[in-house]
Design a protein around this motif. Sequence first.
Motif, PDB file in Angstrom:
ATOM      1  N   LEU A 207      23.019  -9.145  25.254  1.00 27.34           N
ATOM      2  CA  LEU A 207      22.964 -10.371  24.473  1.00 27.34           C
ATOM      3  C   LEU A 207      21.893 -10.282  23.389  1.00 27.34           C
ATOM      4  N   LYS A 208      20.798  -9.625  23.680  1.00 27.68           N
ATOM      5  CA  LYS A 208      19.725  -9.462  22.693  1.00 27.68           C
ATOM      6  C   LYS A 208      20.224  -8.727  21.459  1.00 27.68           C
ATOM      7  N   ASP A 209      21.052  -7.694  21.652  1.00 32.01           N
ATOM      8  CA  ASP A 209      21.601  -6.958  20.513  1.00 32.01           C
ATOM      9  C   ASP A 209      22.444  -7.862  19.622  1.00 32.01           C
ATOM     10  N   VAL A 210      23.213  -8.753  20.236  1.00 27.78           N
ATOM     11  CA  VAL A 210      24.093  -9.645  19.471  1.00 27.78           C
ATOM     12  C   VAL A 210      23.282 -10.678  18.701  1.00 27.78           C
ATOM     13  N   LEU A 211      22.282 -11.263  19.342  1.00 26.47           N
ATOM     14  CA  LEU A 211      21.475 -12.296  18.687  1.00 26.47           C
ATOM     15  C   LEU A 211      20.818 -11.776  17.417  1.00 26.47           C
ATOM     16  N   ASN A 212      20.444 -10.508  17.427  1.00 29.75           N
ATOM     17  CA  ASN A 212      19.831  -9.918  16.237  1.00 29.75           C
ATOM     18  C   ASN A 212      20.777  -9.875  15.048  1.00 29.75           C
ATOM     19  N   ARG A 213      22.080  -9.961  15.286  1.00 31.91           N
ATOM     20  CA  ARG A 213      23.069  -9.865  14.205  1.00 31.91           C
ATOM     21  C   ARG A 213      23.436 -11.213  13.602  1.00 31.91           C
ATOM     22  N   LEU A 214      23.109 -12.306  14.287  1.00 34.49           N
ATOM     23  CA  LEU A 214      23.585 -13.614  13.854  1.00 34.49           C
ATOM     24  C   LEU A 214      22.721 -14.142  12.722  1.00 34.49           C
ATOM     25  N   PRO A 215      23.309 -14.521  11.588  1.00 36.39           N
ATOM     26  CA  PRO A 215      22.524 -15.054  10.473  1.00 36.39           C
ATOM     27  C   PRO A 215      21.873 -16.378  10.850  1.00 36.39           C
ATOM     28  N   GLY A 216      20.603 -16.522  10.477  1.00 35.84           N
ATOM     29  CA  GLY A 216      19.847 -17.722  10.811  1.00 35.84           C
ATOM     30  C   GLY A 216      19.061 -17.617  12.087  1.00 35.84           C
ATOM     31  N   ILE A 217      19.371 -16.612  12.919  1.00 34.75           N
ATOM     32  CA  ILE A 217      18.676 -16.411  14.196  1.00 34.75           C
ATOM     33  C   ILE A 217      17.840 -15.146  14.109  1.00 34.75           C
ATOM     34  N   ASP A 218      16.587 -15.236  14.549  1.00 32.18           N
ATOM     35  CA  ASP A 218      15.683 -14.088  14.556  1.00 32.18           C
ATOM     36  C   ASP A 218      14.996 -14.001  15.910  1.00 32.18           C
ATOM     37  N   LEU A 219      14.647 -12.772  16.310  1.00 34.68           N
ATOM     38  CA  LEU A 219      13.938 -12.529  17.558  1.00 34.68           C
ATOM     39  C   LEU A 219      12.542 -11.997  17.257  1.00 34.68           C
ATOM     40  N   THR A 220      11.552 -12.539  17.960  1.00 33.54           N
ATOM     41  CA  THR A 220      10.179 -12.080  17.795  1.00 33.54           C
ATOM     42  C   THR A 220       9.955 -10.821  18.628  1.00 33.54           C
ATOM     43  N   GLN A 221       8.780 -10.239  18.476  1.00 34.54           N
ATOM     44  CA  GLN A 221       8.493  -8.989  19.158  1.00 34.54           C
ATOM     45  C   GLN A 221       8.510  -9.134  20.674  1.00 34.54           C
ATOM     46  N   ASP A 222       8.124 -10.307  21.187  1.00 33.54           N
ATOM     47  CA  ASP A 222       8.115 -10.511  22.633  1.00 33.54           C
ATOM     48  C   ASP A 222       9.413 -11.127  23.144  1.00 33.54           C
ATOM     49  N   GLY A 223      10.463 -11.165  22.294  1.00 34.34           N
ATOM     50  CA  GLY A 223      11.765 -11.652  22.722  1.00 34.34           C
ATOM     51  C   GLY A 223      12.026 -13.121  22.440  1.00 34.34           C
ATOM     52  N   GLY A 224      11.071 -13.825  21.822  1.00 34.93           N
ATOM     53  CA  GLY A 224      11.280 -15.227  21.495  1.00 34.93           C
ATOM     54  C   GLY A 224      12.371 -15.408  20.457  1.00 34.93           C
ATOM     55  N   ILE A 225      13.101 -16.526  20.543  1.00 30.61           N
ATOM     56  CA  ILE A 225      14.225 -16.800  19.655  1.00 30.61           C
ATOM     57  C   ILE A 225      13.832 -17.891  18.671  1.00 30.61           C
ATOM     58  N   LYS A 226      14.090 -17.658  17.395  1.00 29.09           N
ATOM     59  CA  LYS A 226      13.846 -18.627  16.332  1.00 29.09           C
ATOM     60  C   LYS A 226      15.150 -18.902  15.593  1.00 29.09           C
ATOM     61  N   TYR A 227      15.322 -20.159  15.214  1.00 26.39           N
ATOM     62  CA  TYR A 227      16.449 -20.541  14.361  1.00 26.39           C
ATOM     63  C   TYR A 227      15.878 -21.120  13.076  1.00 26.39           C
ATOM     64  N   MET A 228      16.177 -20.456  11.963  1.00 27.49           N
ATOM     65  CA  MET A 228      15.654 -20.846  10.657  1.00 27.49           C
ATOM     66  C   MET A 228      14.133 -21.004  10.696  1.00 27.49           C
ATOM     67  N   GLY A 229      13.483 -20.050  11.360  1.00 32.05           N
ATOM     68  CA  GLY A 229      12.029 -20.013  11.420  1.00 32.05           C
ATOM     69  C   GLY A 229      11.412 -20.917  12.458  1.00 32.05           C
ATOM     70  N   LYS A 230      12.217 -21.665  13.216  1.00 34.34           N
ATOM     71  CA  LYS A 230      11.693 -22.613  14.200  1.00 34.34           C
ATOM     72  C   LYS A 230      11.996 -22.119  15.620  1.00 34.34           C
ATOM     73  N   ASP A 231      10.999 -22.160  16.510  1.00 35.12           N
ATOM     74  CA  ASP A 231      11.200 -21.755  17.896  1.00 35.12           C
ATOM     75  C   ASP A 231      12.182 -22.699  18.584  1.00 35.12           C
ATOM     76  N   ILE A 232      13.087 -22.136  19.377  1.00 36.31           N
ATOM     77  CA  ILE A 232      13.997 -22.991  20.135  1.00 36.31           C
ATOM     78  C   ILE A 232      13.214 -23.685  21.248  1.00 36.31           C
ATOM     79  N   SER A 233      13.663 -24.875  21.620  1.00 41.14           N
ATOM     80  CA  SER A 233      12.980 -25.659  22.653  1.00 41.14           C
ATOM     81  C   SER A 233      13.697 -25.607  23.996  1.00 41.14           C
ATOM     82  N   HIS A 234      14.962 -25.218  24.002  1.00 39.21           N
ATOM     83  CA  HIS A 234      15.736 -25.117  25.242  1.00 39.21           C
ATOM     84  C   HIS A 234      16.684 -23.925  25.125  1.00 39.21           C
TER      85      HIS A 234
END
Length: 860
Positions: A140-167
């Motif tokens: 799943l981590k490999d796929v998330l890296n491909r989705l536009p608007g979604i980014d992963l931090t170095q420790d695996g955190g997920i951001k959407y448009m630069g904002k950390d997800i809350s859930h």
Amino acid sequence: MTILKHIYGITTILMFCALSSKAQTVITGVVSDGNNPLKTVIIKVVSNRKTLAFTTTDKTGRYSVRIPQQNADFIISAELLGYERIEKVVSRDVRTCNFVLNEKSHELKEVVVKASQISQRGDTLSYNVKAFTTVADYTLKDVLNRLPGIDLTQDGGIKYMGKDISHFYIDDMDLLGGKYNIATENIPADYVNSVQIYDHHQPIKMNKGMFSDDVALNIKLDNKAKFKPVGTIESAIGISSEHPLYKVVGAGMLFANKTQTIATAKIGNISSFSERDAVDHFSSNIQRTLSENIMGSISSSMPPLALDRYSYPRDQHYSLNNSRKIGIDKSLRIGAGFVTSYGHHSYNDSKHYYMGDSIMQIEQNKDYSTSTKMPYMSLEYKSNSSKAFLANSFSARASFSSSELPTTRNSSIAYQDHAIDSYNISNNFVANWRKGNWNINTANAIQLSVSPKGHMGILSDERMISQWLRSLDFSITERISATYIKKKSRLNIPLQLDYKRQNIHTILSEGGTMTMDNHGMLDHYKAVLSPQYEYTASQLNIRTILATYMDYLNYQNRKGKADDSKLLFSFCPEASVNYKLTPQAMIVGRVAYKRSLGDLCDFLLSPIRTDVLSERLSSGILSDDKTFTAKLRFSYKFPISQWFFNADFSFRSISSNLITSQVVSNNLIRYVDILQPHSDNRMMISANATKRFQSINTKISVSGQFSHSHQKVMQNSMLIDYTSENLTLLPSLSSKPIDLFEVKYDGVIRRASSKYRETRKTLWQQDHHLKFILSPWKTFIAYVAADIVKRDINANLSKTIVLSDCGISFRRKALRYALNLNNIFNQRHYSYSEYNMVNTYSFNYDLRGRELLFSITFTK
């Protein structure tokens, strides 16, 4: 006066943005099939081949779209799968446009249904994972890296448009809380059907309709991953110049309608994974103890390089997580795990300390090893209905860590060891219920953190030093609030009462004789009254908070010295504005003033030794920081065109009564808190743009950041004005224009500069990660990757190294075979420099050598 100027300036900006956005036109309408309304119809407004806005119809077939005022006619189209697309040319004066769609008529054999890559309905954005996945994506981590608007931090955190997800949800169930790395690292990409983004997510059902700025991510699983046990097993072996390599991974999963379970077991020495898998990305109630904060780490440096390039790990991680629905609105979540982490690496450093007219240099060779054992568990019950909300969460963690750092300086060896045990438990209770126009909320939080034993020892030919610590932190918070709701307005009046007790005892001995100790206790009572008014319209949310704090602190010194007590009052206002300029664009502004008081550490008058060269000494004066922050954020998304953009501006000013002075000598660096009012001002501008070109299957992302800060630093009794600037550019590319070939690129280009007195310094950094993937068949993959790293060592010297890897993998049904060669050219050293205020630190790390790995993975 300065703060009032800042508030005036930010308010002016927000008013200008709001006023400038009023030059817009709202188009409304209804879409039907002639008899019944049609929902999820895509409405698009175009002028001169440029898309102005888009939206979708609701369940009643209605839509509303906001566009800039036009000087010419424009086109509105309505489109729904299975119906004929309709376009209408609309006059610039028209405000209503209705559609009647006709079903398409065709033979079944001629129908080709191709799901769109991204779709949007209201605040929910859905990515069709199958449209983005390639044969090189395994988790799943490999796929998330491909989705536009979604980014992963170095420790695996997920951001959407630069904002950390809350859930983080899996099929709308909260299985893992903030420990979602367990899911992204272990769920196979083939098991995922879609990824959904819930913008403005409101997790409490009874608060539905209330504004929220949170973002949640939901994983929709494929049917083949549901209602039966599934999982993966991976085993790997390898050889290196140091020792044999191994890894065994097992992950079992069960996803059903009312229950979800993930169990994992990992053991190996190829990569560091245990602490990353156990990290909690959401706000954790478990904090570090006083002893952990004071002692820190005897090796605080960490190079800007992947940990597995230089550290030799030996990790274990076992986890079990279960979430179960026990009623229509009730759920129970249980999680437990055990982490064992060991790491070892070697490096040398050269630290240049500013002495005014000269520079003092200290060089050391270090051999660092660390070990941590950490059991943890959590239990959460939740009842979430449209009339009431009840939740209770309990968590516990124990940590047993130790480290060693033999240090060589001028042919003299000093043996340093560091060990600390800590225990943390917390419980949080929340209850909300509604009665007419009133919402009543009560909350309770209890936390206990204990370090019964902490020790730092130094042994050399010249001396033997021991530093002992033990500490206790206990806190309890009671909160009750009442919210009155009237149409678009909410008035909330909360009262919060806090009590915190801190207790610490430190002993410093040299040669077996106690020389210095601290034994203190601090009671901190706090009362907060923070009335809040909120106004929410269809496109506007305004929130103001007027918080008044009363703090009473009582310090007791058990060594017979004078006690101290303080009573302080503070007024801390806050205001925020969220305005939706168009369905695609939003602007957010926030200004806040906060006051932060210190803790028991401020009253520790006897020195505390933290490593062979460092010693900490407090002033006996309570630290008092006043912080003004202002933030402005603009975000724009156009999912149909797979285009995402966000820009942020922030300003922060901290006024402090204490300054930490470094007193540098050849044998000791003492950090002393001194009464010296000063301010620290920081301005930062950042932006991120992501675009995916569907025709060539390419995602391009560019991020940039500029920061400017000005503050005062003190070293060897010199008060110095210090200015720093950092400019960072982060380009990223993922392109697979043809099925046979793919290229990935991630870069970091950074310029760091500093200025103090007559000195100006600049360091450049360049990191370029390239990966070329060849897949002539769907079951075979070959890749070559390179990390090209260039660093300035000093003003006249830079160094470039290339770290290359390659590998092949082959799939046959449920099995995947992989052969990888890491560090092809056997690079063994990595050097870099960094600024630490007026000082410059240079490091040279030993790298892991060439490694050959073979792995087999089974997925059911």
